[in-house]
Design an enzyme around this catalytic site. Structure first.
Site, short mmCIF file in Angstrom:
data_model
loop_
_atom_site.label_atom_id
_atom_site.label_comp_id
_atom_site.label_asym_id
_atom_site.label_seq_id
_atom_site.Cartn_x
_atom_site.Cartn_y
_atom_site.Cartn_z
N LYS A 13 0.83 -1.21 0.00
CA LYS A 13 0.00 0.00 0.00
C LYS A 13 0.86 1.26 0.00
O LYS A 13 0.61 2.18 -0.77
CB LYS A 13 -0.94 0.02 1.21
CG LYS A 13 -2.00 -1.06 1.21
CD LYS A 13 -3.03 -0.83 2.30
CE LYS A 13 -2.44 -0.87 3.69
NZ LYS A 13 -1.97 -2.21 4.11
N ARG A 88 -9.85 1.56 8.84
CA ARG A 88 -9.35 0.21 9.07
C ARG A 88 -10.38 -0.64 9.80
O ARG A 88 -10.10 -1.78 10.14
CB ARG A 88 -8.09 0.31 9.92
CG ARG A 88 -6.89 -0.39 9.31
CD ARG A 88 -5.73 -0.16 10.26
NE ARG A 88 -4.58 -0.94 9.92
CZ ARG A 88 -3.58 -0.51 9.15
NH1 ARG A 88 -3.62 0.69 8.61
NH2 ARG A 88 -2.55 -1.28 8.93
N ARG A 127 11.37 -6.79 4.90
CA ARG A 127 11.16 -5.37 4.56
C ARG A 127 12.12 -4.45 5.31
O ARG A 127 12.31 -4.57 6.50
CB ARG A 127 9.71 -5.00 4.89
CG ARG A 127 9.38 -3.55 4.69
CD ARG A 127 7.94 -3.33 4.46
NE ARG A 127 7.12 -3.46 5.66
CZ ARG A 127 5.82 -3.19 5.68
NH1 ARG A 127 5.20 -2.82 4.57
NH2 ARG A 127 5.14 -3.33 6.79
N ARG A 161 10.88 -2.12 10.67
CA ARG A 161 9.84 -1.59 11.54
C ARG A 161 9.65 -2.48 12.76
O ARG A 161 9.70 -3.69 12.66
CB ARG A 161 8.52 -1.49 10.77
CG ARG A 161 8.22 -0.10 10.28
CD ARG A 161 7.08 -0.07 9.33
NE ARG A 161 5.86 -0.72 9.83
CZ ARG A 161 4.72 -0.76 9.14
NH1 ARG A 161 4.65 -0.20 7.96
NH2 ARG A 161 3.67 -1.35 9.63
N ARG A 172 -1.19 -8.77 13.11
CA ARG A 172 -1.71 -7.75 12.18
C ARG A 172 -2.59 -8.39 11.12
O ARG A 172 -3.59 -7.81 10.69
CB ARG A 172 -0.54 -6.98 11.55
CG ARG A 172 0.06 -5.95 12.51
CD ARG A 172 1.47 -5.54 12.13
NE ARG A 172 1.56 -4.92 10.83
CZ ARG A 172 2.68 -4.83 10.11
NH1 ARG A 172 3.81 -5.32 10.58
NH2 ARG A 172 2.67 -4.24 8.94
P1 ADP Z 1 0.52 -1.99 7.48
O1 ADP Z 1 -0.56 -1.61 6.56
O2 ADP Z 1 1.75 -2.48 6.78
O3 ADP Z 1 0.07 -2.93 8.55
P2 ADP Z 1 0.59 0.73 8.62
O4 ADP Z 1 1.83 1.53 8.60
O5 ADP Z 1 -0.53 1.17 7.77
O6 ADP Z 1 1.08 -0.75 8.26
O7 ADP Z 1 0.05 0.60 10.12
C1 ADP Z 1 0.88 0.17 11.17
C2 ADP Z 1 0.11 0.14 12.48
O8 ADP Z 1 -0.38 1.45 12.78
C3 ADP Z 1 -1.14 -0.74 12.51
O9 ADP Z 1 -0.84 -2.10 12.78
C4 ADP Z 1 -1.92 -0.07 13.64
O10 ADP Z 1 -1.41 -0.42 14.91
C5 ADP Z 1 -1.65 1.40 13.43
N1 ADP Z 1 -2.67 2.02 12.55
C6 ADP Z 1 -2.47 2.55 11.32
N2 ADP Z 1 -3.62 3.02 10.80
C7 ADP Z 1 -4.58 2.79 11.75
C8 ADP Z 1 -5.99 3.02 11.83
N3 ADP Z 1 -6.67 3.58 10.82
N4 ADP Z 1 -6.63 2.64 12.94
C9 ADP Z 1 -6.00 2.08 13.97
N5 ADP Z 1 -4.69 1.81 13.96
C10 ADP Z 1 -3.97 2.16 12.87
#
Ligand code: ADP
Length: 215
Positions: A13, A88, A127, A161, A172
């Site tokens: 993404k 999400r 990654r 990360r 996740r």
């Molecule tokens: P990925 O899509 O690779 O899992 P992101 O960088 O989008 O990674 O998100 C990493 C973490 O940030 C998520 O696992 C969550 O803990 C938090 N996070 C990101 N966006 C949201 C959201 N919209 N609502 C709640 N937590 C979020």
């Protein structure tokens, strides 16, 4: 254009969002990046978000929705945006509908990046991300930088990360299935979803995505 990007962790993404946002001339809004920026700056919001992220859980809606709304209301986002990582869950999708309604605007599309689970685990385990720019993404095996630990694009430091450990990735993925996947049906009912396969080279996936969005 107002676009939501969905897909499991490791679908690409962030990588795709950076290219698409540039092509479409709209800002890339990533809640994950916003949280990580808050963590590195040591803000109260960052402190609150960190423990949830490290555990692979969602940061509570009470924190996330306000942060996303603030970002969407900045001046560069008046003509559109590409949301990456928000909404999400269903509560966030409904909150987004409210925000858009207040602004008298609508989503144009929800781009769903599909990728098999075993591929996701492989991608995330290797990654490496640049500290200067999260769209500079490498892979220890599939897309290794010329010099280990150094970004080919800007010379920045590459890091893994904190939530990319195997245990957290499993959590996740579980959260993605239970909390995030239902929003795809929610948007499908509104006729907004375009699904593409996220397998293949980065520029091939971008081309497929641009094609799908034009339709
Ligand atoms: P990925 O899509 O690779 O899992 P992101 O960088 O989008 O990674 O998100 C990493 C973490 O940030 C998520 O696992 C969550 O803990 C938090 N996070 C990101 N966006 C949201 C959201 N919209 N609502 C709640 N937590 C979020």
């Amino acid at each position: 254009m107002r676009i939501v990007l969905v897909g499991p962790p490791g679908a690409g993404k962030g990588t795709q969002a950076a290219y698409l946002a540039k092509n479409l001339d709209i800002p890339h809004i990533s809640t994950g990046d916003l949280f990580r920026a808050n963590i590195s700056q040591g803000t109260a919001l960052g402190v609150e978000a960190q423990s949830y992220m490290k555990a692979g859980q969602l940061v509570p809606d009470s924190v996330t929705i306000g942060m996303a709304q603030d970002r969407m209301e900045q001046s560069d986002a008046v003509n559109g945006f590409l949301l990456d990582g928000f909404p999400r869950n269903l509560a966030q999708a409904e909150a987004l509908d409210e925000i858009l309604k207040e602004g008298g605007v609508q989503l144009d599309a929800v781009l769903d990046l599909e990728v098999p689970e075993d591929e996701v685990v492989k991608r995330i385990a290797g990654r490496r991300i640049c500290r200067n720019d999260s769209s500079h993404v490498f892979h220890a095996i599939y897309n290794a930088p010329a010099a280990e630990g150094v970004c080919d694009v800007c010379g920045g430091e590459l890091y893994q990360r904190e939530d990319d450990s195997e245990e957290t990735v499993r959590k996740r993925l579980e959260v993605y299935h239970t909390e995030t996947e239902p929003i795809i049906d929610y948007y499908r009912a509104q006729g907004l979803v375009v699904t593409i396969s996220a397998l293949g080279k980065v520029d091939e996936v971008t081309a497929k995505a641009m094609d799908a969005l034009k339709k």
